[in-house]
Write a protein that holds these residues in place. Structure first.
Motif, mmCIF file in Angstrom:
data_model
loop_
_atom_site.group_PDB
_atom_site.id
_atom_site.type_symbol
_atom_site.label_atom_id
_atom_site.label_comp_id
_atom_site.label_asym_id
_atom_site.label_seq_id
_atom_site.Cartn_x
_atom_site.Cartn_y
_atom_site.Cartn_z
ATOM 1 N N UNK A 84 8.642 1.670 17.965
ATOM 2 C CA UNK A 84 8.831 0.491 17.111
ATOM 3 C C UNK A 84 8.790 0.853 15.633
ATOM 4 N N UNK A 85 9.802 0.431 14.910
ATOM 5 C CA UNK A 85 9.746 0.375 13.447
ATOM 6 C C UNK A 85 9.909 -1.095 13.080
ATOM 7 N N UNK A 86 8.831 -1.773 12.692
ATOM 8 C CA UNK A 86 8.903 -3.220 12.505
ATOM 9 C C UNK A 86 9.717 -3.653 11.293
ATOM 10 N N UNK A 87 9.822 -2.759 10.296
ATOM 11 C CA UNK A 87 10.567 -3.087 9.085
ATOM 12 C C UNK A 87 11.134 -1.792 8.510
ATOM 13 N N UNK A 88 12.323 -1.449 8.950
ATOM 14 C CA UNK A 88 12.976 -0.234 8.479
ATOM 15 C C UNK A 88 13.759 -0.576 7.216
ATOM 16 N N UNK A 89 13.296 -0.050 6.107
ATOM 17 C CA UNK A 89 13.866 -0.412 4.806
ATOM 18 C C UNK A 89 12.856 -1.185 3.970
ATOM 19 N N UNK A 90 11.585 -0.767 4.057
ATOM 20 C CA UNK A 90 10.517 -1.496 3.358
ATOM 21 C C UNK A 90 10.735 -1.529 1.852
ATOM 22 N N UNK A 91 11.236 -0.438 1.278
ATOM 23 C CA UNK A 91 11.478 -0.433 -0.171
ATOM 24 C C UNK A 91 12.517 -1.479 -0.548
ATOM 25 N N UNK A 92 13.600 -1.581 0.214
ATOM 26 C CA UNK A 92 14.586 -2.636 -0.025
ATOM 27 C C UNK A 92 13.924 -4.007 0.060
ATOM 28 N N UNK B 8 0.845 -1.179 0.000
ATOM 29 C CA UNK B 8 0.000 0.000 0.000
ATOM 30 C C UNK B 8 0.884 1.233 0.000
ATOM 31 N N UNK B 9 0.357 2.330 -0.528
ATOM 32 C CA UNK B 9 1.094 3.585 -0.561
ATOM 33 C C UNK B 9 0.598 4.482 0.564
ATOM 34 N N UNK B 10 1.534 4.848 1.477
ATOM 35 C CA UNK B 10 1.192 5.752 2.572
ATOM 36 C C UNK B 10 1.396 7.212 2.185
ATOM 37 N N UNK B 11 2.310 7.435 1.241
ATOM 38 C CA UNK B 11 2.639 8.784 0.788
ATOM 39 C C UNK B 11 3.551 8.679 -0.405
ATOM 40 N N UNK B 12 4.133 9.793 -0.813
ATOM 41 C CA UNK B 12 5.033 9.793 -1.967
ATOM 42 C C UNK B 12 6.239 8.912 -1.652
ATOM 43 N N UNK B 13 6.432 7.866 -2.464
ATOM 44 C CA UNK B 13 7.555 6.940 -2.297
ATOM 45 C C UNK B 13 7.616 6.346 -0.889
ATOM 46 N N UNK B 14 6.474 6.144 -0.285
ATOM 47 C CA UNK B 14 6.394 5.617 1.071
ATOM 48 C C UNK B 14 5.416 4.454 1.074
#
Length: 258
Positions: A83-91, A32-38
């Motif tokens: 908490x950041x459960x997955x830092x680097x989601x684009x990767x 899903x898209x949360x924002x621009x390139x996010x």
């Protein structure tokens, strides 16, 4: 190991298992898209909920601030888990094996415990306030280069706010002319963990969120480093900008970023 850090490590490993399963079956991912390139995936959400569930088994009254679920207040507001459960989601989505789980604990507003877990390499970076920082149980320290010419630095492009690239490019040009080299990994939590472990000599980024850097900030500080905002103030966690490294490296970077 501090009991709360031990629980955070267990939670990070549970999330890591979910992430690895998702990474092996990326063709089934729904993003899903949360924002621009996010972007966010179901894996992000499942991993965050698994972390919260694991912590709540031991500390049901604690509060939480998660990238995906937002802020929840428990009865014991002295403790808040970030908490950041997955830092680097684009990767993660692209199949680049460089991402992490980031968990930090605030006690009365101060960073107290931190975990950054790389499930691909099975590397777990931990820190407790006043007790130093470790990688897989071994003590880590930041580097102490004499000047920027000896450094390899980490940063990130302003991909969510591309209008800011002109200003970023000016500072990048000044820093690049003085440093040894620059890397752009795509996971702020790992960038800071690598600074703490001496793999990178320094790191800076703007447009950053508290869940991206909370655990990394404690790791760097407990590894002997300094963490500031772009003007050298020592409380950057909620500023949206961060500089990390040895005191000399941070001083040099701030000079170019002010």
């Amino acid at each position: 190991m501090h009991p709360m850090l031990n629980i955070a490590v267990r939670a990070a490993r549970v999330a890591g298992q979910i992430i690895l399963r998702g990474f092996e079956n990326r063709s089934d991912l729904t993003k899903e898209t949360k924002g621009v390139n996010d972007y966010v995936t179901l894996i992000d959400k499942e991993a965050e909920q698994a972390i919260i569930n694991k912590i709540q088994q031991s500390y049901p009254d604690h509060s939480f601030l998660g990238e995906e679920s937002g802020e929840t207040h428990g009865a014991d507001t002295e403790y808040q888990w970030i908490i950041d459960p997955l830092d680097g989601t684009t990767n993660f989505i692209k199949g680049i094996p460089h991402f992490s789980v980031s968990i930090a604990l605030l006690h009365k507003g101060r960073l107290d415990q931190a975990v950054v877990f790389d499930p691909i390499r099975s590397e777990i970076f931990t820190a407790s306030r006043g007790q130093g920082a470790q990688l897989n149980g071994y003590r880590i320290r930041t580097t102490k280069p004499k000047d920027l010419s000896e450094t390899v630095l980490a940063t990130a492009l302003p991909f969510k706010e591309k209008a800011q690239f002109g200003e970023f490019a000016l500072s990048l040009n000044r820093i690049f002319r003085e440093c040894g080299d620059i890397r752009r990994g795509g996971s702020a939590a790992l960038d800071m963990a690598y600074v703490a472990a001496g793999r990178m000599d320094g790191y800076w980024e703007r447009g950053i969120k508290v869940w991206d850097i909370a655990a990394g900030e404690l790791l760097v500080r407990e590894a002997g480093g300094l963490v500031t905002d772009f003007v050298g103030n020592n409380d950057p966690m909620y500023k949206g900008e961060i500089v990390a490294g040895s005191p000399r490296v941070v001083q040099s970077l701030v000079k170019h970023l002010k």
